[in-house]
Design a protein around this motif. Structure first.
Motif, PDB file in Angstrom:
ATOM      1  N   UNK A  43      -5.105   6.393   4.892  1.00  0.00           N
ATOM      2  CA  UNK A  43      -5.297   7.032   3.598  1.00  0.00           C
ATOM      3  C   UNK A  43      -4.409   6.359   2.566  1.00  0.00           C
ATOM      4  N   UNK A  44      -4.886   6.336   1.346  1.00  0.00           N
ATOM      5  CA  UNK A  44      -4.053   5.831   0.259  1.00  0.00           C
ATOM      6  C   UNK A  44      -3.372   6.975  -0.484  1.00  0.00           C
ATOM      7  N   UNK A  45      -3.625   8.214  -0.038  1.00  0.00           N
ATOM      8  CA  UNK A  45      -3.114   9.386  -0.738  1.00  0.00           C
ATOM      9  C   UNK A  45      -1.772   9.888  -0.223  1.00  0.00           C
ATOM     10  N   UNK A  55       3.627   4.786   6.186  1.00  0.00           N
ATOM     11  CA  UNK A  55       4.708   4.810   7.155  1.00  0.00           C
ATOM     12  C   UNK A  55       5.233   6.194   7.497  1.00  0.00           C
ATOM     13  N   UNK A  56       4.804   7.190   6.759  1.00  0.00           N
ATOM     14  CA  UNK A  56       5.249   8.557   7.046  1.00  0.00           C
ATOM     15  C   UNK A  56       4.656   9.023   8.368  1.00  0.00           C
ATOM     16  N   UNK A  84      -1.489   3.207   4.824  1.00  0.00           N
ATOM     17  CA  UNK A  84      -2.255   2.929   3.607  1.00  0.00           C
ATOM     18  C   UNK A  84      -2.956   1.590   3.823  1.00  0.00           C
ATOM     19  N   UNK A  85      -4.272   1.581   4.002  1.00  0.00           N
ATOM     20  CA  UNK A  85      -4.957   0.327   4.302  1.00  0.00           C
ATOM     21  C   UNK A  85      -4.984  -0.628   3.122  1.00  0.00           C
ATOM     22  N   UNK A  86      -4.667  -0.154   1.925  1.00  0.00           N
ATOM     23  CA  UNK A  86      -4.710  -1.010   0.735  1.00  0.00           C
ATOM     24  C   UNK A  86      -3.332  -1.490   0.317  1.00  0.00           C
ATOM     25  N   UNK A  87      -2.274  -0.856   0.834  1.00  0.00           N
ATOM     26  CA  UNK A  87      -0.934  -1.226   0.405  1.00  0.00           C
ATOM     27  C   UNK A  87       0.001  -1.552   1.543  1.00  0.00           C
ATOM     28  N   UNK A  88      -0.497  -1.499   2.762  1.00  0.00           N
ATOM     29  CA  UNK A  88       0.358  -1.777   3.922  1.00  0.00           C
ATOM     30  C   UNK A  88       0.783  -3.236   3.912  1.00  0.00           C
TER      31      UNK A  88
END
Length: 65
Positions: free
Chosen positions: A44-46, A50-51, A60-64
């Motif tokens: 999820x990007x929401x 890492x939590x 986050x698949x867009x910010x990992x």
């Protein structure tokens, strides 16, 4: 793929998780549903990348990185 049905106990748990972890109710309900389905990763990007929530890792698949 299995459908996860939400019941009153899941809703009450989501309220607790929401307050404890400062999440929106809906995000807490999604986390709860993922845990109920025995998922180990939630993409999820929401939520914060890492939590972890009791064995459920947030990615986050867009910010990992």
């Amino acid at each position: 793929m299995e459908l996860v049905l939400i019941d009153l106990a899941d809703i009450l748990s989501a309220i607790d998780v929401s307050l404890l972890h400062q999440l929106s109710f809906w995000d807490a309900l999604i986390v709860g549903a993922a845990r109920k389905a025995d998922c180990s990763v939630l993409y999820t990007e929401d939520l914060q990348h890492g939590r972890r929530f009791n064995g459920l890792s947030i990615i986050n698949p867009f910010g990992a990185r």
